[in-house]
Design a protein around this motif. Structure first.
Motif, PDB file in Angstrom:
ATOM      1  N   TYR A 180      -4.234  13.856  -2.079  1.00 12.85           N
ATOM      2  CA  TYR A 180      -4.326  13.029  -3.381  1.00 12.85           C
ATOM      3  C   TYR A 180      -4.113  11.731  -3.077  1.00 12.85           C
ATOM      4  O   TYR A 180      -3.934  10.584  -4.082  1.00 12.85           O
ATOM      5  N   LYS A 181      -4.276  11.318  -2.125  1.00 14.66           N
ATOM      6  CA  LYS A 181      -4.516   9.452  -1.363  1.00 14.66           C
ATOM      7  C   LYS A 181      -5.723   8.806  -2.355  1.00 14.66           C
ATOM      8  O   LYS A 181      -5.660   8.099  -2.640  1.00 14.66           O
ATOM      9  N   THR A 182      -6.821   9.648  -2.467  1.00 13.49           N
ATOM     10  CA  THR A 182      -7.698   9.462  -3.263  1.00 13.49           C
ATOM     11  C   THR A 182      -7.726   9.460  -4.887  1.00 13.49           C
ATOM     12  O   THR A 182      -8.567   8.687  -5.399  1.00 13.49           O
ATOM     13  N   LYS A 183      -6.771  10.303  -5.021  1.00 14.81           N
ATOM     14  CA  LYS A 183      -6.038  10.034  -6.624  1.00 14.81           C
ATOM     15  C   LYS A 183      -5.801   9.109  -7.673  1.00 14.81           C
ATOM     16  O   LYS A 183      -4.767   8.630  -6.776  1.00 14.81           O
ATOM     17  N   ALA A 230      12.000  13.081   8.019  1.00 14.29           N
ATOM     18  CA  ALA A 230      11.499  14.015   6.806  1.00 14.29           C
ATOM     19  C   ALA A 230      11.431  13.868   5.794  1.00 14.29           C
ATOM     20  O   ALA A 230       9.729  14.234   4.879  1.00 14.29           O
ATOM     21  N   THR A 231      11.468  12.381   5.046  1.00 17.85           N
ATOM     22  CA  THR A 231      11.308  11.328   4.428  1.00 17.85           C
ATOM     23  C   THR A 231       9.916  11.666   3.875  1.00 17.85           C
ATOM     24  O   THR A 231       8.616  11.930   3.020  1.00 17.85           O
ATOM     25  N   LEU A 232       9.709  10.729   5.245  1.00 22.70           N
ATOM     26  CA  LEU A 232       7.769  10.089   5.253  1.00 22.70           C
ATOM     27  C   LEU A 232       6.863  11.563   5.362  1.00 22.70           C
ATOM     28  O   LEU A 232       5.389  11.654   5.175  1.00 22.70           O
ATOM     29  N   LEU A 233       7.316  12.049   6.003  1.00 21.07           N
ATOM     30  CA  LEU A 233       6.761  13.733   6.634  1.00 21.07           C
ATOM     31  C   LEU A 233       6.743  14.473   4.857  1.00 21.07           C
ATOM     32  O   LEU A 233       4.799  14.430   5.160  1.00 21.07           O
ATOM     33  N   VAL A 234       6.815  14.211   3.925  1.00 20.39           N
ATOM     34  CA  VAL A 234       7.063  15.030   2.513  1.00 20.39           C
ATOM     35  C   VAL A 234       6.415  13.710   2.053  1.00 20.39           C
ATOM     36  O   VAL A 234       4.951  14.341   1.180  1.00 20.39           O
ATOM     37  N   LEU A 235       6.128  12.626   2.284  1.00 24.06           N
ATOM     38  CA  LEU A 235       5.476  11.818   1.963  1.00 24.06           C
ATOM     39  C   LEU A 235       3.536  11.966   2.490  1.00 24.06           C
ATOM     40  O   LEU A 235       3.191  11.476   1.799  1.00 24.06           O
ATOM     41  N   TYR A 236       3.798  12.129   3.533  1.00 25.39           N
ATOM     42  CA  TYR A 236       2.629  12.385   4.269  1.00 25.39           C
ATOM     43  C   TYR A 236       2.140  14.309   3.351  1.00 25.39           C
ATOM     44  O   TYR A 236       0.739  13.214   3.622  1.00 25.39           O
ATOM     45  N   CYS A 237       2.134  14.473   3.436  1.00 27.60           N
ATOM     46  CA  CYS A 237       2.019  15.593   2.742  1.00 27.60           C
ATOM     47  C   CYS A 237       1.572  15.537   1.780  1.00 27.60           C
ATOM     48  O   CYS A 237       0.219  15.579   1.299  1.00 27.60           O
ATOM     49  N   LEU A 238       1.459  14.451   0.718  1.00 32.26           N
ATOM     50  CA  LEU A 238       1.281  14.597  -0.779  1.00 32.26           C
ATOM     51  C   LEU A 238       0.510  13.747  -0.398  1.00 32.26           C
ATOM     52  O   LEU A 238      -0.252  13.700  -1.486  1.00 32.26           O
ATOM     53  N   PHE A 239       0.300  12.265   0.090  1.00 31.56           N
ATOM     54  CA  PHE A 239      -0.431  11.554   0.454  1.00 31.56           C
ATOM     55  C   PHE A 239      -2.039  11.953   1.136  1.00 31.56           C
ATOM     56  O   PHE A 239      -3.011  11.677   0.394  1.00 31.56           O
ATOM     57  N   SER A 240      -1.701  12.878   2.378  1.00 36.11           N
ATOM     58  CA  SER A 240      -3.022  13.671   2.472  1.00 36.11           C
ATOM     59  C   SER A 240      -3.477  14.185   1.618  1.00 36.11           C
ATOM     60  O   SER A 240      -4.868  14.415   1.564  1.00 36.11           O
ATOM     61  N   MET A 300       4.371   2.772  12.183  1.00 38.61           N
ATOM     62  CA  MET A 300       5.469   2.848  10.835  1.00 38.61           C
ATOM     63  C   MET A 300       5.888   2.027   9.703  1.00 38.61           C
ATOM     64  O   MET A 300       6.055   2.488   8.959  1.00 38.61           O
ATOM     65  N   ASP A 301       6.193   0.514  10.215  1.00 36.17           N
ATOM     66  CA  ASP A 301       6.104  -0.209   8.746  1.00 36.17           C
ATOM     67  C   ASP A 301       5.014  -0.159   8.330  1.00 36.17           C
ATOM     68  O   ASP A 301       5.055  -0.382   6.504  1.00 36.17           O
ATOM     69  N   ALA A 302       3.818   0.059   8.408  1.00 41.23           N
ATOM     70  CA  ALA A 302       2.527  -0.253   8.132  1.00 41.23           C
ATOM     71  C   ALA A 302       1.803   1.301   7.265  1.00 41.23           C
ATOM     72  O   ALA A 302       1.430   1.057   6.441  1.00 41.23           O
ATOM     73  N   VAL A 303       2.336   2.560   7.537  1.00 38.64           N
ATOM     74  CA  VAL A 303       2.694   2.922   7.069  1.00 38.64           C
ATOM     75  C   VAL A 303       3.305   3.772   6.044  1.00 38.64           C
ATOM     76  O   VAL A 303       2.809   4.112   5.146  1.00 38.64           O
ATOM     77  N   LYS A 304       4.811   3.120   6.520  1.00 36.79           N
ATOM     78  CA  LYS A 304       5.837   2.711   4.931  1.00 36.79           C
ATOM     79  C   LYS A 304       4.673   1.938   3.650  1.00 36.79           C
ATOM     80  O   LYS A 304       4.564   2.456   2.355  1.00 36.79           O
ATOM     81  N   GLU A 305       4.213   0.607   4.059  1.00 32.85           N
ATOM     82  CA  GLU A 305       4.074   0.604   3.308  1.00 32.85           C
ATOM     83  C   GLU A 305       2.315   1.023   2.726  1.00 32.85           C
ATOM     84  O   GLU A 305       2.476   1.160   0.726  1.00 32.85           O
ATOM     85  N   VAL A 306       1.666   1.778   3.153  1.00 34.20           N
ATOM     86  CA  VAL A 306       0.613   2.870   1.966  1.00 34.20           C
ATOM     87  C   VAL A 306       1.432   3.426   1.798  1.00 34.20           C
ATOM     88  O   VAL A 306       0.795   3.551   0.600  1.00 34.20           O
ATOM     89  N   PHE A 307       2.396   4.303   1.987  1.00 36.34           N
ATOM     90  CA  PHE A 307       3.084   4.641   1.096  1.00 36.34           C
ATOM     91  C   PHE A 307       3.728   5.090  -0.202  1.00 36.34           C
ATOM     92  O   PHE A 307       3.867   4.935  -0.942  1.00 36.34           O
ATOM     93  N   LEU A 308       4.311   3.829   0.058  1.00 38.21           N
ATOM     94  CA  LEU A 308       4.556   2.091  -0.984  1.00 38.21           C
ATOM     95  C   LEU A 308       3.871   2.369  -1.576  1.00 38.21           C
ATOM     96  O   LEU A 308       3.371   2.573  -3.325  1.00 38.21           O
ATOM     97  N   LYS A 309       2.292   1.637  -1.267  1.00 37.73           N
ATOM     98  CA  LYS A 309       1.141   1.715  -2.179  1.00 37.73           C
ATOM     99  C   LYS A 309       1.296   2.243  -3.274  1.00 37.73           C
ATOM    100  O   LYS A 309       0.736   2.768  -4.717  1.00 37.73           O
ATOM    101  N   PHE A 310       0.967   3.850  -2.559  1.00 36.72           N
ATOM    102  CA  PHE A 310       0.777   5.248  -3.003  1.00 36.72           C
ATOM    103  C   PHE A 310       1.308   5.604  -3.719  1.00 36.72           C
ATOM    104  O   PHE A 310       0.875   6.211  -5.203  1.00 36.72           O
ATOM    105  N   VAL A 311       2.725   5.509  -3.661  1.00 39.59           N
ATOM    106  CA  VAL A 311       4.264   5.969  -4.642  1.00 39.59           C
ATOM    107  C   VAL A 311       3.523   5.261  -5.263  1.00 39.59           C
ATOM    108  O   VAL A 311       4.032   5.854  -7.154  1.00 39.59           O
ATOM    109  N   ASN A 312       4.065   4.174  -5.923  1.00 34.73           N
ATOM    110  CA  ASN A 312       4.451   2.991  -6.731  1.00 34.73           C
ATOM    111  C   ASN A 312       2.625   3.148  -7.815  1.00 34.73           C
ATOM    112  O   ASN A 312       3.082   3.022  -8.912  1.00 34.73           O
TER     113      ASN A 312
END
Length: 321
Positions: A316-319, A304-314, A209-221
């Motif tokens: 737009y992850k290559t954008k 809930a927060t991670l699910l929303v970010l996962y939906c966006l990441f899945s 989970m910590d690694a997943v959060k790190e991936v999401f943080l990089k994606f968001v930023n």
């Protein structure tokens, strides 16, 4: 009738179906066995349907808390059909008496049958059952409505309950044990919902989970950094909906009118407004395929927060990568 039921099922000291009305002569009913009423899958389906209805009708300020108690009079069904099917029903908005409620319900159920193109023999509900708060019939009805108007909705699969088929004949009460299937199994070619995929990750690999959060943080930023923003804490910085809305705008290449949300929310209500708007955008864009309670994000619910970010990441992850 209550005495006959007790005789038929002597293992129960009281009526095993206290919520059901008597069966009319010649009538048939299916009763959920007591041990099945607490089945986790059945409870999950009820929770899902309640969340789905409340998400769909949130702008009508309708809140359903119990499928048994809040569906029978036709009010919720009326709003649900108008919202999902863009239908105009010639019924009273609010029916106050039992007679008028029953009449309204009959018209609504007739409309459902016409929309779903179902013959009477195919129906797993009727006016009497719904009006008398029959949970099994209510579940069948709502699942059918959801499947027709929103076939992409990830309704929990494989929900079935043990029932007693009961028929009131001229010779007395006739009963038989059976299994009632409320939702179908998921076929091999059907896709799992994003929530199911994410649940699988949480269940099978919680240590990641910590690694997943790190991936999401990089994606968001990578996307909100253009706006001069920097997210450091996933658990708290999405609670007011501001960064989430700006992120959606960046990913979807659209401009969000600043008059439509609160850039600096100063109250809980303003935060809920922002997250409501974000959830609407995700649902309308097909990114979120399960109902989600916006207040969960406002309250900092991690899943809930991670699910929303996962939906966006899945999506737009290559954008911009």
């Amino acid at each position: 009738m209550e005495t006959e039921l007790c005789k038929a099922f002597p293992e129960f000291e009281v009526n095993p179906f206290p919520e059901e009305k008597d069966i009319v002569p010649g009538g048939k009913r299916k009763y959920i066995k007591p041990h099945s009423r607490n089945d986790p899958k059945l409870e999950a389906l009820q929770t899902f349907l309640i969340d789905w209805i409340n998400t769909t009708l949130k702008h009508e300020h309708i809140v359903v808390k119990s499928l048994k108690e809040d569906i029978y009079d036709g009010l919720v069904l009326h709003h649900l059909l108008e919202k999902l099917g863009s239908l105009t029903l010639e019924v009273e908005k609010i029916a106050l008496t039992g007679k008028k409620q029953r009449l309204k319900l009959a018209i609504i159920l007739q409309t459902v049958s016409q929309c779903l193109q179902l013959e009477e023999s195919e129906l797993k509900w009727d006016v009497d059952a719904i009006f008398n708060k029959d949970l099994l019939s209510t579940l069948h009805l709502l699942v059918a409505i959801a499947g027709h108007f929103q076939p992409e909705l990830a309704v929990p699969p494989n929900v079935n309950v043990d029932v007693i088929d009961t028929e009131c004949t001229s010779n007395g009460l006739k009963t038989a044990d059976a299994v009632e299937y409320i939702t179908k199994g998921r076929g091999p070619v059907e896709k799992c919902s994003k929530a199911e995929i994410f649940d699988e990750l949480l269940t099978r690999a919680p240590e990641k989970m910590d690694a997943v959060k790190e991936v999401f943080l990089k994606f968001v930023n990578r996307h909100v950094g253009i706006l001069g923003l920097n997210v450091k804490d996933i658990d708290s910085q999405f609670a007011d909906g501001v960064i989430l809305l700006l992120l959606i705008g960046q990913l979807q290449g659209c401009f969000l009118n600043l008059g439509h949300f609160f850039l600096n929310p100063g109250s809980l209500a303003e935060m809920v407004h922002n997250v409501n708007l974000a959830v609407d955008l995700l649902m309308d864009g097909g990114l979120l395929d399960v109902p989600i309670n916006p207040e969960d994000l406002v309250n900092g619910d991690e899943k809930a927060t991670l699910l929303v970010l996962y939906c966006l990441f899945s999506r737009y992850k290559t954008k911009g990568a």
